[in-house]
Design a protein around this motif. Structure first.
Motif, PDB file in Angstrom:
ATOM      1  N   MET A   1       0.841  -1.194   0.000  1.00  0.00           N
ATOM      2  CA  MET A   1       0.000   0.000   0.000  1.00  0.00           C
ATOM      3  C   MET A   1       0.878   1.247   0.000  1.00  0.00           C
ATOM      4  N   GLY A   2       0.418   2.273  -0.679  1.00  0.00           N
ATOM      5  CA  GLY A   2       1.113   3.552  -0.653  1.00  0.00           C
ATOM      6  C   GLY A   2       2.413   3.591  -1.429  1.00  0.00           C
ATOM      7  N   GLN A   3       2.676   2.514  -2.196  1.00  0.00           N
ATOM      8  CA  GLN A   3       3.969   2.470  -2.872  1.00  0.00           C
ATOM      9  C   GLN A   3       4.132   3.642  -3.842  1.00  0.00           C
ATOM     10  N   ASN A   4       5.141   4.444  -3.578  1.00  0.00           N
ATOM     11  CA  ASN A   4       5.506   5.544  -4.479  1.00  0.00           C
ATOM     12  C   ASN A   4       4.353   6.487  -4.787  1.00  0.00           C
ATOM     13  N   GLN A   5       3.417   6.578  -3.889  1.00  0.00           N
ATOM     14  CA  GLN A   5       2.360   7.548  -4.131  1.00  0.00           C
ATOM     15  C   GLN A   5       2.647   8.796  -3.319  1.00  0.00           C
ATOM     16  N   ASN A   6       2.400   9.931  -3.952  1.00  0.00           N
ATOM     17  CA  ASN A   6       2.757  11.209  -3.355  1.00  0.00           C
ATOM     18  C   ASN A   6       1.543  11.876  -2.738  1.00  0.00           C
ATOM     19  N   LEU A   7       1.692  12.233  -1.472  1.00  0.00           N
ATOM     20  CA  LEU A   7       0.628  12.946  -0.783  1.00  0.00           C
ATOM     21  C   LEU A   7       1.085  14.356  -0.457  1.00  0.00           C
ATOM     22  N   LEU A   8       0.152  15.290  -0.512  1.00  0.00           N
ATOM     23  CA  LEU A   8       0.408  16.650  -0.047  1.00  0.00           C
ATOM     24  C   LEU A   8      -0.560  16.915   1.099  1.00  0.00           C
ATOM     25  N   ILE A   9      -0.006  17.266   2.250  1.00  0.00           N
ATOM     26  CA  ILE A   9      -0.813  17.545   3.434  1.00  0.00           C
ATOM     27  C   ILE A   9      -0.764  19.046   3.698  1.00  0.00           C
ATOM     28  N   VAL A  10      -1.936  19.662   3.782  1.00  0.00           N
ATOM     29  CA  VAL A  10      -2.000  21.113   3.945  1.00  0.00           C
ATOM     30  C   VAL A  10      -2.816  21.435   5.192  1.00  0.00           C
ATOM     31  N   ASP A  11      -2.140  21.980   6.193  1.00  0.00           N
ATOM     32  CA  ASP A  11      -2.828  22.354   7.436  1.00  0.00           C
ATOM     33  C   ASP A  11      -2.005  23.428   8.123  1.00  0.00           C
ATOM     34  N   ASP A  12      -2.673  24.427   8.678  1.00  0.00           N
ATOM     35  CA  ASP A  12      -1.917  25.513   9.318  1.00  0.00           C
ATOM     36  C   ASP A  12      -1.377  25.101  10.680  1.00  0.00           C
ATOM     37  N   GLU A  13      -1.782  23.949  11.193  1.00  0.00           N
ATOM     38  CA  GLU A  13      -1.204  23.457  12.453  1.00  0.00           C
ATOM     39  C   GLU A  13       0.002  22.602  12.137  1.00  0.00           C
ATOM     40  N   SER A  14       1.190  23.110  12.438  1.00  0.00           N
ATOM     41  CA  SER A  14       2.403  22.375  12.079  1.00  0.00           C
ATOM     42  C   SER A  14       2.457  21.010  12.758  1.00  0.00           C
ATOM     43  N   ALA A  15       1.931  20.922  13.979  1.00  0.00           N
ATOM     44  CA  ALA A  15       1.959  19.642  14.691  1.00  0.00           C
ATOM     45  C   ALA A  15       1.145  18.592  13.950  1.00  0.00           C
ATOM     46  N   LEU A  16       0.004  19.010  13.429  1.00  0.00           N
ATOM     47  CA  LEU A  16      -0.848  18.071  12.706  1.00  0.00           C
ATOM     48  C   LEU A  16      -0.187  17.654  11.387  1.00  0.00           C
ATOM     49  N   CYS A  17       0.401  18.603  10.692  1.00  0.00           N
ATOM     50  CA  CYS A  17       1.156  18.278   9.470  1.00  0.00           C
ATOM     51  C   CYS A  17       2.214  17.226   9.778  1.00  0.00           C
ATOM     52  N   TRP A  18       2.903  17.428  10.889  1.00  0.00           N
ATOM     53  CA  TRP A  18       3.990  16.517  11.251  1.00  0.00           C
ATOM     54  C   TRP A  18       3.454  15.121  11.546  1.00  0.00           C
ATOM     55  N   VAL A  19       2.387  15.056  12.365  1.00  0.00           N
ATOM     56  CA  VAL A  19       1.810  13.759  12.737  1.00  0.00           C
ATOM     57  C   VAL A  19       1.305  13.015  11.498  1.00  0.00           C
ATOM     58  N   LEU A  20       0.562  13.716  10.651  1.00  0.00           N
ATOM     59  CA  LEU A  20       0.039  13.079   9.431  1.00  0.00           C
ATOM     60  C   LEU A  20       1.180  12.667   8.518  1.00  0.00           C
ATOM     61  N   GLY A  21       2.186  13.531   8.418  1.00  0.00           N
ATOM     62  CA  GLY A  21       3.342  13.228   7.577  1.00  0.00           C
ATOM     63  C   GLY A  21       4.062  11.976   8.036  1.00  0.00           C
ATOM     64  N   GLN A  22       4.320  11.887   9.338  1.00  0.00           N
ATOM     65  CA  GLN A  22       4.993  10.710   9.898  1.00  0.00           C
ATOM     66  C   GLN A  22       4.158   9.456   9.668  1.00  0.00           C
ATOM     67  N   PHE A  23       2.866   9.585   9.906  1.00  0.00           N
ATOM     68  CA  PHE A  23       1.962   8.447   9.793  1.00  0.00           C
ATOM     69  C   PHE A  23       1.945   7.891   8.362  1.00  0.00           C
ATOM     70  N   PHE A  24       1.760   8.788   7.398  1.00  0.00           N
ATOM     71  CA  PHE A  24       1.670   8.322   6.011  1.00  0.00           C
ATOM     72  C   PHE A  24       3.029   7.899   5.458  1.00  0.00           C
ATOM     73  N   ALA A  25       4.096   8.569   5.900  1.00  0.00           N
ATOM     74  CA  ALA A  25       5.436   8.156   5.463  1.00  0.00           C
ATOM     75  C   ALA A  25       5.735   6.746   5.954  1.00  0.00           C
ATOM     76  N   SER A  26       5.306   6.432   7.181  1.00  0.00           N
ATOM     77  CA  SER A  26       5.569   5.095   7.710  1.00  0.00           C
ATOM     78  C   SER A  26       4.742   4.044   6.975  1.00  0.00           C
ATOM     79  N   ALA A  27       3.670   4.483   6.316  1.00  0.00           N
ATOM     80  CA  ALA A  27       2.844   3.555   5.534  1.00  0.00           C
ATOM     81  C   ALA A  27       3.362   3.440   4.097  1.00  0.00           C
ATOM     82  N   GLY A  28       4.472   4.123   3.798  1.00  0.00           N
ATOM     83  CA  GLY A  28       5.089   3.963   2.486  1.00  0.00           C
ATOM     84  C   GLY A  28       4.784   5.040   1.464  1.00  0.00           C
ATOM     85  N   TYR A  29       4.116   6.094   1.900  1.00  0.00           N
ATOM     86  CA  TYR A  29       3.834   7.201   0.976  1.00  0.00           C
ATOM     87  C   TYR A  29       4.980   8.207   1.010  1.00  0.00           C
ATOM     88  N   ARG A  30       5.111   8.954  -0.087  1.00  0.00           N
ATOM     89  CA  ARG A  30       6.009  10.116  -0.066  1.00  0.00           C
ATOM     90  C   ARG A  30       5.139  11.312   0.287  1.00  0.00           C
TER      91      ARG A  30
END
Length: 127
Positions: A1-30
């Motif tokens: 799942m998530g192989q080589n798929q690129n996600l863009l996360i847009v949120d003005d809360e940097s903490a939320l961007c970070w959490v979502l970024g870490q979560f999806f990166a660990s699932a194999g997304y860029r």
């Protein structure tokens, strides 16, 4: 799942961007993230994303940058899926979002496993 798929996360809360970024990166997304509309639009014009997850309101006011971003994505990158997160989900916002081609409007906060499920389902279904 998530192989080589690129996600863009847009949120003005940097903490939320970070959490979502870490979560999806660990699932194999860029993952890239942006905290403001202009930053997100800049990334959209230079990169290619399979899916964008955006908050509706990026500047804390009554603004609806998430809808502006969705409108841009539809015109510039019609194959990119768009998920809008908002703590202010109303029928009117959902209807407007759909008219702009948003794939999904989800209430905020959204549990990460549920969000991941929505994302993988949208990415599996071709537009």
């Amino acid at each position: 799942m998530g192989q080589n798929q690129n996600l863009l996360i847009v949120d003005d809360e940097s903490a939320l961007c970070w959490v979502l970024g870490q979560f999806f990166a660990s699932a194999g997304y860029r993952v890239d993230s942006a905290q403001a509309l202009d930053e997100a639009l800049g990334l959209m014009t230079t990169g290619r994303y399979d899916l964008v997850i955006s908050d509706l309101r990026l500047s804390g006011t009554q603004s609806e940058e998430g809808l502006m971003l969705a409108d841009f994505v539809r015109r510039y990158a019609p194959d990119t899926r768009v998920v809008l997160l908002t703590a202010f989900a109303t029928q009117e916002i959902s209807d407007r979002a759909r008219e702009l081609g948003v794939d999904l409007v989800l209430p905020k906060p959204q549990p990460l496993p549920a969000l991941a499920q929505h994302v993988s389902e949208l990415l599996m279904a071709s537009r």
